[in-house]
Write a protein that holds these residues in place. Structure first.
Motif, PDB file in Angstrom:
ATOM      1  N   VAL A   6       0.824  -1.206   0.000  1.00 35.53           N
ATOM      2  CA  VAL A   6       0.000   0.000   0.000  1.00 35.53           C
ATOM      3  C   VAL A   6       0.860   1.259   0.000  1.00 35.53           C
ATOM      4  CG1 VAL A   6      -0.352   0.260   2.499  1.00 35.53           C
ATOM      5  CG2 VAL A   6      -2.156   0.949   0.909  1.00 35.53           C
ATOM      6  N   ARG A   7       2.084   1.169   0.532  1.00 34.56           N
ATOM      7  CA  ARG A   7       3.016   2.306   0.409  1.00 34.56           C
ATOM      8  C   ARG A   7       3.382   2.517  -1.051  1.00 34.56           C
ATOM      9  NH1 ARG A   7       5.319   0.345   5.357  1.00 34.56           N
ATOM     10  NH2 ARG A   7       6.839  -0.889   4.182  1.00 34.56           N
ATOM     11  N   ASN A   8       3.554   1.413  -1.776  1.00 33.13           N
ATOM     12  CA  ASN A   8       3.913   1.507  -3.196  1.00 33.13           C
ATOM     13  C   ASN A   8       2.747   1.950  -4.067  1.00 33.13           C
ATOM     14  OD1 ASN A   8       6.533   0.637  -2.700  1.00 33.13           O
ATOM     15  ND2 ASN A   8       6.040  -1.519  -3.014  1.00 33.13           N
ATOM     16  N   ASP A   9       1.533   1.525  -3.667  1.00 27.97           N
ATOM     17  CA  ASP A   9       0.344   1.849  -4.460  1.00 27.97           C
ATOM     18  C   ASP A   9      -0.864   1.996  -3.540  1.00 27.97           C
ATOM     19  OD1 ASP A   9      -1.706   2.164  -6.245  1.00 27.97           O
ATOM     20  OD2 ASP A   9      -1.571   0.142  -7.100  1.00 27.97           O
ATOM     21  N   PRO A  10      -1.221   3.234  -3.174  1.00 24.41           N
ATOM     22  CA  PRO A  10      -2.353   3.444  -2.268  1.00 24.41           C
ATOM     23  C   PRO A  10      -3.672   2.902  -2.805  1.00 24.41           C
ATOM     24  CG  PRO A  10      -1.029   5.437  -2.434  1.00 24.41           C
ATOM     25  CD  PRO A  10      -0.522   4.489  -3.485  1.00 24.41           C
ATOM     26  N   GLU A  11      -3.738   2.611  -4.109  1.00 28.91           N
ATOM     27  CA  GLU A  11      -4.977   2.088  -4.682  1.00 28.91           C
ATOM     28  C   GLU A  11      -4.977   0.567  -4.798  1.00 28.91           C
ATOM     29  OE1 GLU A  11      -5.955   4.117  -8.267  1.00 28.91           O
ATOM     30  OE2 GLU A  11      -6.093   6.070  -7.296  1.00 28.91           O
ATOM     31  N   MET A  12      -3.954  -0.080  -4.225  1.00 32.10           N
ATOM     32  CA  MET A  12      -3.936  -1.540  -4.242  1.00 32.10           C
ATOM     33  C   MET A  12      -5.126  -2.089  -3.470  1.00 32.10           C
ATOM     34  SD  MET A  12      -3.178  -2.799  -0.970  1.00 32.10           S
ATOM     35  CE  MET A  12      -2.296  -4.335  -1.151  1.00 32.10           C
ATOM     36  N   THR A  13      -5.514  -3.306  -3.785  1.00 35.42           N
ATOM     37  CA  THR A  13      -6.674  -3.915  -3.132  1.00 35.42           C
ATOM     38  C   THR A  13      -6.309  -5.261  -2.514  1.00 35.42           C
ATOM     39  OG1 THR A  13      -7.419  -5.063  -5.142  1.00 35.42           O
ATOM     40  CG2 THR A  13      -8.269  -2.813  -4.751  1.00 35.42           C
ATOM     41  N   VAL A  14      -7.149  -5.680  -1.602  1.00 34.52           N
ATOM     42  CA  VAL A  14      -7.096  -7.047  -1.091  1.00 34.52           C
ATOM     43  C   VAL A  14      -8.453  -7.683  -1.361  1.00 34.52           C
ATOM     44  CG1 VAL A  14      -5.402  -6.540   0.708  1.00 34.52           C
ATOM     45  CG2 VAL A  14      -7.850  -6.433   1.245  1.00 34.52           C
ATOM     46  N   THR A  15      -8.457  -8.988  -1.476  1.00 38.59           N
ATOM     47  CA  THR A  15      -9.697  -9.749  -1.601  1.00 38.59           C
ATOM     48  C   THR A  15      -9.787 -10.710  -0.428  1.00 38.59           C
ATOM     49  OG1 THR A  15      -9.739  -9.596  -4.016  1.00 38.59           O
ATOM     50  CG2 THR A  15     -11.008 -11.383  -3.009  1.00 38.59           C
ATOM     51  N   VAL A  16     -10.914 -10.651   0.274  1.00 40.63           N
ATOM     52  CA  VAL A  16     -11.163 -11.554   1.387  1.00 40.63           C
ATOM     53  C   VAL A  16     -12.287 -12.486   0.967  1.00 40.63           C
ATOM     54  CG1 VAL A  16     -11.838 -11.747   3.805  1.00 40.63           C
ATOM     55  CG2 VAL A  16     -10.460  -9.789   3.049  1.00 40.63           C
ATOM     56  N   ASP A  17     -11.956 -13.759   0.865  1.00 44.50           N
ATOM     57  CA  ASP A  17     -12.920 -14.802   0.479  1.00 44.50           C
ATOM     58  C   ASP A  17     -13.224 -15.615   1.722  1.00 44.50           C
ATOM     59  OD1 ASP A  17     -14.166 -17.154  -0.422  1.00 44.50           O
ATOM     60  OD2 ASP A  17     -13.207 -16.999  -2.387  1.00 44.50           O
ATOM     61  N   GLU A  39     -15.615 -17.903   2.274  1.00 46.91           N
ATOM     62  CA  GLU A  39     -15.884 -19.329   2.046  1.00 46.91           C
ATOM     63  C   GLU A  39     -14.581 -20.132   2.008  1.00 46.91           C
ATOM     64  OE1 GLU A  39     -20.035 -20.054  -0.155  1.00 46.91           O
ATOM     65  OE2 GLU A  39     -18.496 -19.192  -1.459  1.00 46.91           O
ATOM     66  N   LYS A  40     -13.566 -19.586   1.338  1.00 43.93           N
ATOM     67  CA  LYS A  40     -12.269 -20.262   1.258  1.00 43.93           C
ATOM     68  C   LYS A  40     -11.384 -19.942   2.454  1.00 43.93           C
ATOM     69  CE  LYS A  40     -12.044 -20.298  -3.811  1.00 43.93           C
ATOM     70  NZ  LYS A  40     -11.286 -19.819  -5.002  1.00 43.93           N
ATOM     71  N   GLN A  41     -11.816 -18.966   3.274  1.00 42.91           N
ATOM     72  CA  GLN A  41     -11.007 -18.464   4.393  1.00 42.91           C
ATOM     73  C   GLN A  41      -9.624 -18.053   3.889  1.00 42.91           C
ATOM     74  OE1 GLN A  41     -13.133 -21.610   7.431  1.00 42.91           O
ATOM     75  NE2 GLN A  41     -11.098 -20.866   8.012  1.00 42.91           N
ATOM     76  N   GLN A  42      -9.649 -17.193   2.888  1.00 46.30           N
ATOM     77  CA  GLN A  42      -8.410 -16.789   2.218  1.00 46.30           C
ATOM     78  C   GLN A  42      -8.406 -15.281   1.987  1.00 46.30           C
ATOM     79  OE1 GLN A  42      -7.640 -17.733  -2.151  1.00 46.30           O
ATOM     80  NE2 GLN A  42      -6.222 -19.145  -1.159  1.00 46.30           N
ATOM     81  N   ILE A  43      -7.256 -14.665   2.233  1.00 47.03           N
ATOM     82  CA  ILE A  43      -7.049 -13.253   1.923  1.00 47.03           C
ATOM     83  C   ILE A  43      -5.943 -13.155   0.891  1.00 47.03           C
ATOM     84  CG2 ILE A  43      -5.538 -12.982   3.961  1.00 47.03           C
ATOM     85  CD1 ILE A  43      -6.391 -10.008   3.987  1.00 47.03           C
ATOM     86  N   THR A  44      -6.159 -12.311  -0.118  1.00 45.27           N
ATOM     87  CA  THR A  44      -5.192 -12.156  -1.207  1.00 45.27           C
ATOM     88  C   THR A  44      -4.759 -10.705  -1.316  1.00 45.27           C
ATOM     89  OG1 THR A  44      -6.202 -13.971  -2.455  1.00 45.27           O
ATOM     90  CG2 THR A  44      -4.785 -12.453  -3.691  1.00 45.27           C
ATOM     91  N   ASN A  45      -3.458 -10.508  -1.340  1.00 41.97           N
ATOM     92  CA  ASN A  45      -2.869  -9.200  -1.647  1.00 41.97           C
ATOM     93  C   ASN A  45      -2.831  -9.103  -3.160  1.00 41.97           C
ATOM     94  OD1 ASN A  45      -1.108  -7.096  -2.293  1.00 41.97           O
ATOM     95  ND2 ASN A  45       0.299  -7.526  -0.604  1.00 41.97           N
ATOM     96  N   ASN A  46      -3.709  -8.297  -3.740  1.00 38.12           N
ATOM     97  CA  ASN A  46      -3.812  -8.246  -5.197  1.00 38.12           C
ATOM     98  C   ASN A  46      -2.660  -7.492  -5.856  1.00 38.12           C
ATOM     99  OD1 ASN A  46      -6.265  -9.747  -5.339  1.00 38.12           O
ATOM    100  ND2 ASN A  46      -7.367  -7.928  -4.658  1.00 38.12           N
ATOM    101  N   TYR A  47      -1.837  -6.855  -5.051  1.00 41.71           N
ATOM    102  CA  TYR A  47      -0.640  -6.188  -5.585  1.00 41.71           C
ATOM    103  C   TYR A  47       0.462  -7.207  -5.839  1.00 41.71           C
ATOM    104  CZ  TYR A  47       3.166  -2.740  -5.915  1.00 41.71           C
ATOM    105  OH  TYR A  47       4.243  -1.976  -6.331  1.00 41.71           O
ATOM    106  N   THR A  48       0.634  -8.142  -4.905  1.00 41.21           N
ATOM    107  CA  THR A  48       1.686  -9.160  -5.038  1.00 41.21           C
ATOM    108  C   THR A  48       1.136 -10.489  -5.552  1.00 41.21           C
ATOM    109  OG1 THR A  48       1.367  -9.946  -2.770  1.00 41.21           O
ATOM    110  CG2 THR A  48       2.975  -8.144  -3.120  1.00 41.21           C
ATOM    111  N   ARG A  49      -0.200 -10.649  -5.533  1.00 37.18           N
ATOM    112  CA  ARG A  49      -0.883 -11.896  -5.895  1.00 37.18           C
ATOM    113  C   ARG A  49      -0.617 -13.013  -4.882  1.00 37.18           C
ATOM    114  NH1 ARG A  49      -4.716  -9.956  -9.060  1.00 37.18           N
ATOM    115  NH2 ARG A  49      -3.882  -8.737 -10.774  1.00 37.18           N
ATOM    116  N   LYS A  50      -0.142 -12.668  -3.713  1.00 37.41           N
ATOM    117  CA  LYS A  50       0.091 -13.681  -2.680  1.00 37.41           C
ATOM    118  C   LYS A  50      -1.144 -13.806  -1.799  1.00 37.41           C
ATOM    119  CE  LYS A  50       5.118 -13.154  -2.410  1.00 37.41           C
ATOM    120  NZ  LYS A  50       6.259 -12.829  -1.515  1.00 37.41           N
ATOM    121  N   SER A  51      -1.399 -15.032  -1.338  1.00 36.33           N
ATOM    122  CA  SER A  51      -2.570 -15.305  -0.507  1.00 36.33           C
ATOM    123  C   SER A  51      -2.167 -16.037   0.761  1.00 36.33           C
ATOM    124  CB  SER A  51      -3.586 -16.157  -1.269  1.00 36.33           C
ATOM    125  OG  SER A  51      -4.051 -15.502  -2.420  1.00 36.33           O
ATOM    126  N   GLU A  52      -3.023 -15.920   1.758  1.00 35.53           N
ATOM    127  CA  GLU A  52      -2.893 -16.690   2.993  1.00 35.53           C
ATOM    128  C   GLU A  52      -4.279 -17.118   3.433  1.00 35.53           C
ATOM    129  OE1 GLU A  52       0.965 -15.490   5.726  1.00 35.53           O
ATOM    130  OE2 GLU A  52      -1.030 -15.115   6.507  1.00 35.53           O
TER     131      GLU A  52
END
Length: 198
Positions: free
Chosen positions: A132-143, A145-158
């Motif tokens: 978010v420091r690199n891109d204030p307009e970056m988003t995350v997706t919280v799913d 049902e899958k109990q998963q959060i994704t950093n859409n800037y890096t495409r990494k999930s947990e």
């Protein structure tokens, strides 16, 4: 309540550790018994100076950052058990709070007020702040049902953990009473099978 299944949103980064409930909503605002208006005083003593003027440096006053996801530092919601802290966060418009650790009572209060607390690893949290420091307009997706959060800037999930009962409540928009009413037929069948009368 509104169902929570999947949310994609920009984020508000609060890079502060050990944020307690008195910082979230100062004690002087606890006299009210209605949830109305608490969002206006979220982080009141950080958002405004003694004259009631917005503090430009505070993240909620920075127009670059907005969204329904608050990304907070480690140990968020410690201190007193006041439910008003969850009221203030929900009242401001946050639907998700992300941190690497939440105080248990705050975590439960949040879920009871339809704010989803998402616990991530410290590494994932640090990457969110960097993104978010690199891109204030970056988003995350919280799913949920899958109990998963994704950093859409890096495409990494947990993946993240959530109580099964609370997960069902969020997915269906149920509070505790709604949940019981939804089980009415099953409860009645159980009563009939066991000869019970309530």
């Amino acid at each position: 309540m509104e169902k929570f299944v999947t949310l994609t949103s920009t984020v508000v980064p609060l890079e502060v550790e050990n944020v307690d409930t008195d910082q979230i909503i100062p004690a002087r605002f606890l006299k009210a018994t209605s949830k109305e208006g608490f969002g206006d005083n979220l982080f009141r003593d950080w958002r405004y100076d003694k004259n009631g003027e917005p503090v430009a440096e505070f993240i909620l006053n920075n127009p670059l950052y907005k969204g329904q996801v608050l990304v907070a530092g480690k140990n968020f919601g410690s201190g007193s058990s006041r439910e008003h802290a969850a009221w203030a966060i929900a009242g401001y418009g946050f639907k998700v709070v992300v941190s690497s650790f939440f105080a248990d009572i705050f975590k439960n209060n949040s879920m009871n007020n339809f704010v989803l607390p998402v616990v991530v690893s410290e590494q994932f949290l640090a990457e969110l702040f960097e993104s978010v420091r690199n891109d204030p307009e970056m988003t995350v997706t919280v799913d949920l049902e899958k109990q998963q959060i994704t950093n859409n800037y890096t495409r990494k999930s947990e993946t993240f953990a959530i109580n099964t009962y609370k997960k069902e409540c969020f997915l269906n928009g149920f509070d505790d009473i709604d949940y019981l009413l939804n089980k009415k037929e099953q409860i009645e069948q159980f009563e009939q099978c066991n000869g019970l009368k309530l």
